[in-house]
Design an enzyme around this catalytic site. Sequence first.
Site, PDB file in Angstrom:
ATOM      1  N   PHE A 327       2.072   4.008   2.506  1.00 21.62           N
ATOM      2  CA  PHE A 327       2.099   5.470   2.473  1.00 21.62           C
ATOM      3  C   PHE A 327       1.328   6.000   3.673  1.00 21.62           C
ATOM      4  CE2 PHE A 327       1.650   9.743   0.811  1.00 21.62           C
ATOM      5  CZ  PHE A 327       2.858   9.908   0.142  1.00 21.62           C
ATOM      6  N   CYS A 391       8.667   4.246   2.879  1.00 20.74           N
ATOM      7  CA  CYS A 391       7.339   3.851   2.416  1.00 20.74           C
ATOM      8  C   CYS A 391       7.208   4.004   0.913  1.00 20.74           C
ATOM      9  CB  CYS A 391       6.258   4.695   3.118  1.00 20.74           C
ATOM     10  SG  CYS A 391       6.356   6.456   2.717  1.00 20.74           S
ATOM     11  N   CYS A 392       6.232   3.302   0.372  1.00 24.70           N
ATOM     12  CA  CYS A 392       5.723   3.523  -0.983  1.00 24.70           C
ATOM     13  C   CYS A 392       4.216   3.379  -0.865  1.00 24.70           C
ATOM     14  CB  CYS A 392       6.355   2.571  -1.993  1.00 24.70           C
ATOM     15  SG  CYS A 392       6.208   0.821  -1.581  1.00 24.70           S
ATOM     16  N   ALA A 393       3.535   2.960  -1.892  1.00 26.12           N
ATOM     17  CA  ALA A 393       2.085   2.835  -1.783  1.00 26.12           C
ATOM     18  C   ALA A 393       1.698   1.778  -0.760  1.00 26.12           C
ATOM     19  CB  ALA A 393       1.479   2.515  -3.144  1.00 26.12           C
ATOM     20  N   SER A 399       9.735   0.466  -1.603  1.00 25.25           N
ATOM     21  CA  SER A 399      10.377   0.810  -0.333  1.00 25.25           C
ATOM     22  C   SER A 399      11.099  -0.390   0.262  1.00 25.25           C
ATOM     23  CB  SER A 399       9.337   1.351   0.646  1.00 25.25           C
ATOM     24  OG  SER A 399       8.249   0.441   0.785  1.00 25.25           O
TER      25      SER A 399
END
Length: 441
Positions: A327, A391-393, A399
């Site tokens: 992220f 993105c993700c975390a 993602s």
Amino acid sequence: MVSSLASTARTEPYGRVVVRAALWLAFLAPFFYLSYGFANWLASRRDDVGSIVFSWEHSIPFVAWTIVPYWSINLFYGLSLLLNNDRQGVDRLAGRYLTAQIVAVACFILFPLTATFVRPATTGLPGFLFAVLGGFDKPFNQAPSLHIALLVIIWDHWRHRLSGFLLPLWHGWCFLIGASVLTTWQHHFIDIPTGALLGFFALWLFPRNGELPFSGARLTSDAKARRLALFYTLGAALALAGAALGSFFCAVALFLLWPALALAIVAFAYARAGAKVFQKSADGSITLASRILLLPYRLGARANIWAWTRNLAPQVAIADGVFLGRFPTAREANSFGTVIDFGAELEKPAAADCRWISFPMIDLLPPPAAMQQQAASALENARRDGTVLVCCALGFQRSAGVVAEWLVATGRARTPTLAREMLMAVGRPVHLAGTTERAAS
């Protein structure tokens, strides 16, 4: 200027809105006085009612005229129900009122507290208002302050409807209402944060827009989701026990109620409700109630991001202007044409001005197949307009799964196995169990 009346078209005749509001008031007003009075009466018959008072509170001055803003919340209570664009708005506001009332009264009955200050005699209008208040409000119903809980609800309701110079005036008046619970010697300090927490919980439970957190919730059959729900439930129980036991030694321990509630909400997400408990919109924004209630959890998520990615590049290039990463910060996000994010728990950075598309997915679980396919299609469309950060975390699972599906769907990888190898070749850990298999079908 009241912006809702000036710029928002009503979705149904206002007469129906007024009737619905009047019906709710006809129920809520008697319910308030009966339940609130009943809790007071029960506490008055007990001889074990204690108090939670910090020593510095004895220096808070008594300011008689602040009984006026204190009382004014009663006016805004009714007006807020009347000022709505449709009956759903009335129903959701009434739901917030009712939630605050039920939870607060339950606490008053189970854990009664008393105010310890003795107010001096007052005359004039303040004296009259104090006398009326004393006629039904005994010094027992303390934490969480129902006054503060309702203030949070009413403040949020009007801040979306006022504009221009009226908005800062509204904020200022609400500050006076909040301060008045102390300067009228009606409440002790601990009642304020606990009341605010209750108010934001009511806002979260009945959001202005979108789905209700509990709508359509069904117990998950996924074994991993159940394990995660149990994990967070145990965390919530430990925090709650710490608040309860710690309060016997120091009232500050009651602040553990905040992470206890946050973890309970996350447990509910895994057990039944899914990503909608985070109340994240397609533009990456998150409701104020979710932002505040889940702050302890989000701080933990941020620490987790740092722990897992501190030795990795924030983003890595995959193919044809598509990047995969954790992220981003606002500065990192603004270096891309589009950011597509899948972290339901994380909010778009305030200073990010790039194009932002969010597909909220819950962490550590396979995303819905339809959403993942939709996200892969959105990725291909966004790529034509410039660079894209997916993105993700952490950039390891949610993602990465979408990027893998995009690689297969667009022919850049012939099989899910080759897509996985392409992602791993760029030097970033990926966990795609249960995701790339769908791309082969």
